[in-house]
Design a protein around this motif. Structure first.
Motif, PDB file in Angstrom:
ATOM      1  N   HIS A 155       0.490  -1.187  -0.183  1.00 43.87           N
ATOM      2  CA  HIS A 155       0.081  -0.012  -0.138  1.00 43.87           C
ATOM      3  C   HIS A 155       0.795   0.935   0.160  1.00 43.87           C
ATOM      4  CE1 HIS A 155      -3.291  -2.461   0.623  1.00 43.87           C
ATOM      5  NE2 HIS A 155      -3.160  -3.305   2.088  1.00 43.87           N
ATOM      6  N   GLY A 156       2.399   0.738   0.207  1.00 43.35           N
ATOM      7  CA  GLY A 156       2.847   2.649   0.227  1.00 43.35           C
ATOM      8  C   GLY A 156       2.933   3.467   1.809  1.00 43.35           C
ATOM      9  N   PRO A 157       3.248   3.893   1.841  1.00 44.92           N
ATOM     10  CA  PRO A 157       3.421   5.158   3.529  1.00 44.92           C
ATOM     11  C   PRO A 157       1.782   5.694   3.251  1.00 44.92           C
ATOM     12  CG  PRO A 157       5.235   6.158   1.803  1.00 44.92           C
ATOM     13  CD  PRO A 157       4.503   4.886   1.421  1.00 44.92           C
ATOM     14  N   SER A 158       1.907   5.832   4.455  1.00 43.72           N
ATOM     15  CA  SER A 158      -0.010   6.480   4.492  1.00 43.72           C
ATOM     16  C   SER A 158       0.647   7.638   5.170  1.00 43.72           C
ATOM     17  CB  SER A 158      -0.931   5.919   6.032  1.00 43.72           C
ATOM     18  OG  SER A 158      -0.281   6.244   7.512  1.00 43.72           O
ATOM     19  N   ALA A 159      -0.513   8.930   5.723  1.00 39.85           N
ATOM     20  CA  ALA A 159       0.222  10.702   6.140  1.00 39.85           C
ATOM     21  C   ALA A 159       0.132  10.172   7.719  1.00 39.85           C
ATOM     22  CB  ALA A 159      -1.303  11.110   6.183  1.00 39.85           C
ATOM     23  N   TRP A 160       0.364   8.723   8.295  1.00 38.73           N
ATOM     24  CA  TRP A 160       0.695   8.917   9.960  1.00 38.73           C
ATOM     25  C   TRP A 160       2.290   8.535   9.669  1.00 38.73           C
ATOM     26  CZ3 TRP A 160      -1.816  11.096  13.059  1.00 38.73           C
ATOM     27  CH2 TRP A 160      -2.838  11.883  13.027  1.00 38.73           C
ATOM     28  N   HIS A 161       2.852   7.565   8.418  1.00 39.23           N
ATOM     29  CA  HIS A 161       4.295   7.560   8.766  1.00 39.23           C
ATOM     30  C   HIS A 161       4.800   8.046   8.165  1.00 39.23           C
ATOM     31  CE1 HIS A 161       2.373   3.536   7.271  1.00 39.23           C
ATOM     32  NE2 HIS A 161       3.485   3.143   7.332  1.00 39.23           N
ATOM     33  N   ARG A 162       6.828   8.211   8.557  1.00 40.17           N
ATOM     34  CA  ARG A 162       7.461   8.934   8.712  1.00 40.17           C
ATOM     35  C   ARG A 162       8.649   9.028   7.424  1.00 40.17           C
ATOM     36  NH1 ARG A 162       9.589   7.563  15.087  1.00 40.17           N
ATOM     37  NH2 ARG A 162       7.742   7.088  16.318  1.00 40.17           N
ATOM     38  N   ARG A 163       8.125   9.975   6.677  1.00 39.41           N
ATOM     39  CA  ARG A 163       7.997   9.669   5.447  1.00 39.41           C
ATOM     40  C   ARG A 163       9.637   9.933   4.871  1.00 39.41           C
ATOM     41  NH1 ARG A 163       3.449   9.895   1.558  1.00 39.41           N
ATOM     42  NH2 ARG A 163       1.794   9.107   2.746  1.00 39.41           N
ATOM     43  N   SER A 164      10.385  10.750   6.020  1.00 39.21           N
ATOM     44  CA  SER A 164      12.061  11.153   5.761  1.00 39.21           C
ATOM     45  C   SER A 164      12.749   9.564   5.972  1.00 39.21           C
ATOM     46  CB  SER A 164      11.932  11.624   6.466  1.00 39.21           C
ATOM     47  OG  SER A 164      12.243  11.643   7.898  1.00 39.21           O
ATOM     48  N   TRP A 165      12.368   8.811   6.334  1.00 37.59           N
ATOM     49  CA  TRP A 165      12.499   7.653   6.416  1.00 37.59           C
ATOM     50  C   TRP A 165      12.435   6.664   5.347  1.00 37.59           C
ATOM     51  CZ3 TRP A 165      12.031   5.762  12.194  1.00 37.59           C
ATOM     52  CH2 TRP A 165      11.958   6.847  13.200  1.00 37.59           C
ATOM     53  N   ARG A 166      13.681   5.818   5.121  1.00 37.42           N
ATOM     54  CA  ARG A 166      12.990   4.778   3.273  1.00 37.42           C
ATOM     55  C   ARG A 166      12.479   3.952   4.240  1.00 37.42           C
ATOM     56  NH1 ARG A 166      19.856   3.235   3.793  1.00 37.42           N
ATOM     57  NH2 ARG A 166      18.061   1.859   1.924  1.00 37.42           N
ATOM     58  N   LEU A 167      11.103   3.872   3.901  1.00 42.44           N
ATOM     59  CA  LEU A 167       9.967   2.189   4.070  1.00 42.44           C
ATOM     60  C   LEU A 167       9.950   1.866   2.755  1.00 42.44           C
ATOM     61  CD1 LEU A 167       8.139   4.977   5.744  1.00 42.44           C
ATOM     62  CD2 LEU A 167       9.356   3.384   6.591  1.00 42.44           C
ATOM     63  N   PRO A 168       9.514   0.844   2.907  1.00 43.41           N
ATOM     64  CA  PRO A 168       9.359   0.044   1.946  1.00 43.41           C
ATOM     65  C   PRO A 168       8.031   0.630   1.184  1.00 43.41           C
ATOM     66  CG  PRO A 168       9.424  -1.828   3.895  1.00 43.41           C
ATOM     67  CD  PRO A 168       9.876  -0.064   4.503  1.00 43.41           C
ATOM     68  N   GLY A 169       8.178   0.365   0.311  1.00 50.11           N
ATOM     69  CA  GLY A 169       6.783   1.002  -0.511  1.00 50.11           C
ATOM     70  C   GLY A 169       6.819   2.219  -1.326  1.00 50.11           C
ATOM     71  N   SER A 170       8.089   3.166  -0.763  1.00 51.25           N
ATOM     72  CA  SER A 170       7.818   4.095  -0.888  1.00 51.25           C
ATOM     73  C   SER A 170       8.698   3.999  -2.259  1.00 51.25           C
ATOM     74  CB  SER A 170       9.030   5.054   0.440  1.00 51.25           C
ATOM     75  OG  SER A 170      10.454   4.407   0.284  1.00 51.25           O
ATOM     76  N   MET A 171       8.913   5.582  -2.956  1.00 51.48           N
ATOM     77  CA  MET A 171       9.573   5.370  -3.991  1.00 51.48           C
ATOM     78  C   MET A 171      11.014   6.001  -3.926  1.00 51.48           C
ATOM     79  SD  MET A 171       9.405   9.007  -6.912  1.00 51.48           S
ATOM     80  CE  MET A 171       7.667   9.055  -7.215  1.00 51.48           C
ATOM     81  N   GLY A 172      11.571   4.793  -4.686  1.00 53.58           N
ATOM     82  CA  GLY A 172      13.320   4.371  -4.865  1.00 53.58           C
ATOM     83  C   GLY A 172      13.393   3.721  -3.507  1.00 53.58           C
ATOM     84  N   ASP A 173      12.084   3.272  -3.063  1.00 52.22           N
ATOM     85  CA  ASP A 173      13.307   1.780  -1.772  1.00 52.22           C
ATOM     86  C   ASP A 173      13.672   0.593  -2.216  1.00 52.22           C
ATOM     87  OD1 ASP A 173      12.949   0.610   1.071  1.00 52.22           O
ATOM     88  OD2 ASP A 173      11.475  -0.185  -0.405  1.00 52.22           O
TER      89      ASP A 173
END
Length: 245
Positions: A214-232
Protein backbone atom coordinates in the motif's frame (compact mmCIF):
# COMPACT_ATOMS: atom_id res chain seq x y z
CA UNK A 1 25.09 18.04 31.77
CA UNK A 2 26.24 15.38 34.20
CA UNK A 3 25.53 11.68 34.34
CA UNK A 4 23.99 10.34 37.50
CA UNK A 5 25.43 7.34 39.26
CA UNK A 6 23.60 4.07 38.75
CA UNK A 7 22.01 2.16 41.60
CA UNK A 8 19.54 -0.62 42.22
CA UNK A 9 17.95 -2.45 39.32
CA UNK A 10 14.52 -2.16 40.97
CA UNK A 11 12.89 1.25 40.52
CA UNK A 12 12.87 3.27 43.70
CA UNK A 13 13.24 6.87 44.83
CA UNK A 14 16.80 6.33 46.03
CA UNK A 15 18.35 8.41 43.22
CA UNK A 16 15.66 11.06 43.42
CA UNK A 17 16.09 11.47 47.19
CA UNK A 18 19.86 11.84 46.81
CA UNK A 19 19.35 14.54 44.19
CA UNK A 20 16.84 16.30 46.43
CA UNK A 21 19.36 16.30 49.26
CA UNK A 22 21.74 17.98 46.82
CA UNK A 23 19.25 20.84 46.49
CA UNK A 24 17.07 19.76 43.56
CA UNK A 25 13.78 19.80 45.45
CA UNK A 26 11.44 19.46 42.46
CA UNK A 27 12.49 16.66 40.11
CA UNK A 28 11.11 15.48 36.79
CA UNK A 29 11.54 11.94 35.52
CA UNK A 30 11.27 11.84 31.72
CA UNK A 31 11.23 9.04 29.17
CA UNK A 32 10.34 8.64 25.50
CA UNK A 33 8.33 6.07 23.57
CA UNK A 34 8.20 5.62 19.81
CA UNK A 35 11.64 6.80 18.78
CA UNK A 36 12.20 3.79 16.52
CA UNK A 37 8.70 3.37 15.11
CA UNK A 38 8.00 3.74 11.39
CA UNK A 39 4.66 5.44 11.92
CA UNK A 40 2.96 7.63 14.47
CA UNK A 41 4.28 10.21 16.91
CA UNK A 42 7.15 10.09 19.33
CA UNK A 43 5.78 10.55 22.85
CA UNK A 44 7.58 11.84 25.93
CA UNK A 45 6.21 11.31 29.42
CA UNK A 46 7.15 13.44 32.38
CA UNK A 47 6.41 12.84 36.07
CA UNK A 48 7.26 15.62 38.52
CA UNK A 49 7.81 14.86 42.21
CA UNK A 50 8.97 16.67 45.32
CA UNK A 51 9.62 15.62 48.92
CA UNK A 52 5.90 15.24 49.61
CA UNK A 53 5.60 12.41 47.06
CA UNK A 54 6.11 9.18 48.95
CA UNK A 55 6.95 5.79 47.48
CA UNK A 56 5.68 5.26 43.95
CA UNK A 57 2.61 3.06 43.39
CA UNK A 58 3.42 -0.59 43.92
CA UNK A 59 4.45 -2.37 40.75
CA UNK A 60 5.69 0.65 38.79
CA UNK A 61 8.30 -0.58 36.33
CA UNK A 62 9.77 0.37 32.99
CA UNK A 63 6.79 0.15 30.64
CA UNK A 64 8.45 -2.54 28.47
CA UNK A 65 8.31 -4.94 31.43
CA UNK A 66 4.56 -4.59 32.05
CA UNK A 67 1.57 -6.19 30.36
CA UNK A 68 -0.77 -3.71 28.62
CA UNK A 69 -3.61 -4.12 31.13
CA UNK A 70 -1.18 -3.54 34.02
CA UNK A 71 0.13 -0.34 32.42
CA UNK A 72 -3.41 0.90 31.91
CA UNK A 73 -4.34 0.24 35.53
CA UNK A 74 -1.28 2.14 36.75
CA UNK A 75 -2.03 5.40 34.97
CA UNK A 76 -4.57 6.82 37.47
CA UNK A 77 -2.41 5.70 40.40
CA UNK A 78 0.65 7.44 38.93
CA UNK A 79 -1.37 10.57 38.23
CA UNK A 80 -2.60 10.71 41.86
CA UNK A 81 0.93 10.11 43.18
CA UNK A 82 2.83 12.71 41.15
CA UNK A 83 3.05 16.41 41.90
CA UNK A 84 2.44 16.97 38.17
CA UNK A 85 2.46 14.83 35.04
CA UNK A 86 2.01 15.12 31.29
CA UNK A 87 2.76 13.51 27.95
CA UNK A 88 4.05 15.58 25.01
CA UNK A 89 4.17 14.42 21.42
CA UNK A 90 5.77 15.28 18.10
CA UNK A 91 4.00 14.07 14.99
CA UNK A 92 5.39 12.05 12.11
CA UNK A 93 5.30 15.21 9.98
CA UNK A 94 7.34 17.08 12.60
CA UNK A 95 9.83 14.22 12.78
CA UNK A 96 10.19 14.47 8.99
CA UNK A 97 10.66 18.25 9.25
CA UNK A 98 13.28 18.47 12.00
CA UNK A 99 14.63 14.94 12.56
CA UNK A 100 14.04 12.51 15.38
CA UNK A 101 16.35 14.07 17.98
CA UNK A 102 14.89 17.54 17.54
CA UNK A 103 11.41 16.02 17.61
CA UNK A 104 12.22 14.37 20.94
CA UNK A 105 13.09 17.77 22.34
CA UNK A 106 9.91 19.25 20.92
CA UNK A 107 7.82 16.54 22.58
CA UNK A 108 9.73 16.89 25.85
CA UNK A 109 9.27 20.65 25.98
CA UNK A 110 5.57 20.24 25.27
CA UNK A 111 5.31 17.80 28.15
CA UNK A 112 7.06 20.23 30.50
CA UNK A 113 4.81 23.09 29.38
CA UNK A 114 1.72 20.96 29.99
CA UNK A 115 2.89 20.19 33.54
CA UNK A 116 2.80 23.80 34.55
CA UNK A 117 5.62 23.16 37.05
CA UNK A 118 9.24 23.97 36.29
CA UNK A 119 11.46 21.29 37.85
CA UNK A 120 14.84 22.04 39.34
CA UNK A 121 16.29 19.06 37.44
CA UNK A 122 15.16 16.59 34.78
CA UNK A 123 16.31 12.95 34.91
CA UNK A 124 16.59 11.51 31.40
CA UNK A 125 16.91 7.84 30.62
CA UNK A 126 20.05 6.99 28.64
CA UNK A 127 23.40 8.72 28.23
CA UNK A 128 22.41 11.48 25.79
CA UNK A 129 20.74 14.77 26.68
CA UNK A 130 18.30 15.25 23.81
CA UNK A 131 16.21 17.77 25.78
CA UNK A 132 18.78 20.57 25.79
CA UNK A 133 19.13 22.17 22.36
CA UNK A 134 22.62 22.60 20.89
CA UNK A 135 23.71 26.22 21.08
CA UNK A 136 24.02 26.50 17.31
CA UNK A 137 20.54 25.15 16.55
CA UNK A 138 17.85 27.79 16.19
CA UNK A 139 15.10 25.86 14.44
CA UNK A 140 13.48 24.71 17.66
CA UNK A 141 12.29 28.08 18.89
CA UNK A 142 8.74 26.92 18.22
CA UNK A 143 9.21 24.17 20.82
CA UNK A 144 8.72 26.65 23.63
CA UNK A 145 7.03 29.70 22.17
CA UNK A 146 5.74 30.75 25.59
CA UNK A 147 9.26 31.30 26.87
CA UNK A 148 9.69 28.02 28.75
CA UNK A 149 13.38 27.55 29.48
CA UNK A 150 14.88 24.07 29.41
CA UNK A 151 15.63 23.00 33.00
CA UNK A 152 18.99 21.49 33.96
CA UNK A 153 19.27 17.86 32.86
CA UNK A 154 21.06 14.83 34.24
CA UNK A 155 21.27 11.55 32.32
CA UNK A 156 21.29 8.04 33.71
CA UNK A 157 21.70 4.77 31.84
CA UNK A 158 18.69 2.51 32.51
CA UNK A 159 17.02 5.19 34.60
CA UNK A 160 13.69 3.66 33.59
CA UNK A 161 14.71 0.54 35.53
CA UNK A 162 16.17 2.39 38.53
CA UNK A 163 14.21 5.59 39.13
CA UNK A 164 10.53 5.43 40.01
CA UNK A 165 9.84 8.83 38.47
CA UNK A 166 11.33 7.83 35.12
CA UNK A 167 9.64 4.42 35.13
CA UNK A 168 6.31 6.12 35.85
CA UNK A 169 6.91 8.60 33.01
CA UNK A 170 7.58 5.71 30.63
CA UNK A 171 4.25 4.11 31.59
CA UNK A 172 2.30 7.32 30.91
CA UNK A 173 3.99 7.81 27.53
CA UNK A 174 3.54 4.18 26.50
CA UNK A 175 -0.15 4.07 27.39
CA UNK A 176 -0.90 7.36 25.63
CA UNK A 177 0.93 6.40 22.44
CA UNK A 178 -0.45 2.85 22.34
CA UNK A 179 -4.01 4.16 22.70
CA UNK A 180 -3.44 6.51 19.78
CA UNK A 181 -1.94 3.85 17.50
CA UNK A 182 -4.63 1.30 18.37
CA UNK A 183 -7.27 3.90 17.54
CA UNK A 184 -5.71 4.50 14.14
CA UNK A 185 -5.43 0.79 13.43
CA UNK A 186 -8.97 -0.02 14.57
CA UNK A 187 -10.69 2.59 12.42
CA UNK A 188 -11.70 -0.08 9.92
CA UNK A 189 -10.40 2.03 7.07
CA UNK A 190 -7.17 2.54 5.20
CA UNK A 191 -4.92 2.12 8.24
CA UNK A 192 -6.19 -1.31 9.31
CA UNK A 193 -3.87 -3.14 6.88
CA UNK A 194 -0.73 -1.94 8.71
CA UNK A 195 -1.60 -3.84 11.89
CA UNK A 196 -0.99 -0.88 14.21
CA UNK A 197 -3.39 -2.25 16.83
CA UNK A 198 -0.78 -4.96 17.40
CA UNK A 199 2.59 -3.51 16.31
CA UNK A 200 1.99 0.13 17.34
CA UNK A 201 3.78 1.38 14.22
CA UNK A 202 7.02 -0.57 14.65
CA UNK A 203 8.71 -2.66 11.96
CA UNK A 204 6.74 -5.89 12.45
CA UNK A 205 6.45 -8.23 9.44
CA UNK A 206 2.78 -7.44 8.79
CA UNK A 207 3.55 -3.73 8.87
CA UNK A 208 6.42 -4.06 6.41
CA UNK A 209 4.33 -6.26 4.10
CA UNK A 210 1.50 -3.71 4.11
CA UNK A 211 3.94 -0.92 3.32
CA UNK A 212 5.20 -2.83 0.29
CA UNK A 213 1.63 -3.31 -0.94
CA UNK A 214 0.00 0.00 0.00
CA UNK A 215 2.94 2.36 0.45
CA UNK A 216 3.18 4.84 3.33
CA UNK A 217 0.20 6.65 4.83
CA UNK A 218 -0.01 10.20 6.15
CA UNK A 219 0.96 8.84 9.57
CA UNK A 220 4.25 7.34 8.37
CA UNK A 221 7.63 9.00 8.78
CA UNK A 222 8.22 9.62 5.11
CA UNK A 223 11.75 10.95 5.51
CA UNK A 224 12.78 7.41 6.48
CA UNK A 225 13.37 4.80 3.80
CA UNK A 226 10.21 2.74 3.96
CA UNK A 227 9.19 -0.30 1.90
CA UNK A 228 6.82 0.80 -0.83
CA UNK A 229 8.13 4.36 -0.99
CA UNK A 230 9.65 5.85 -4.12
CA UNK A 231 13.25 4.74 -4.61
CA UNK A 232 13.02 2.17 -1.83
CA UNK A 233 15.59 -0.58 -2.06
CA UNK A 234 13.87 -2.84 0.44
CA UNK A 235 15.77 -1.72 3.52
CA UNK A 236 14.29 -0.06 6.58
CA UNK A 237 16.54 2.44 8.31
CA UNK A 238 16.14 4.38 11.56
CA UNK A 239 14.15 1.47 13.02
CA UNK A 240 14.56 -0.31 16.33
CA UNK A 241 13.98 -4.08 16.54
CA UNK A 242 10.35 -5.14 16.73
CA UNK A 243 10.64 -5.84 20.45
CA UNK A 244 11.58 -2.26 21.30
CA UNK A 245 8.96 0.16 22.39
Amino acid sequence: MRQAATGSRRPSLRVERALQRDGHRVLAGMDEVGRGALAGPVSVGVVVIDETCRSAPQGVRDSKLLQPHVRESMVPRIERWALAHAVGEASAAEIDAVGIMAALRLAGMRALEACGVRPDLVILDGNHDWLTAPEDVGLLAFAHEDGVVTPPVTTMVKADMRCSSVAAASVLAKVRRDRFMVGLGDDGGEHAAYGWAVNKGYAAPEHLDALRVHGPSAWHRRSWRLPGSMGDDGDVTHAMPVGER
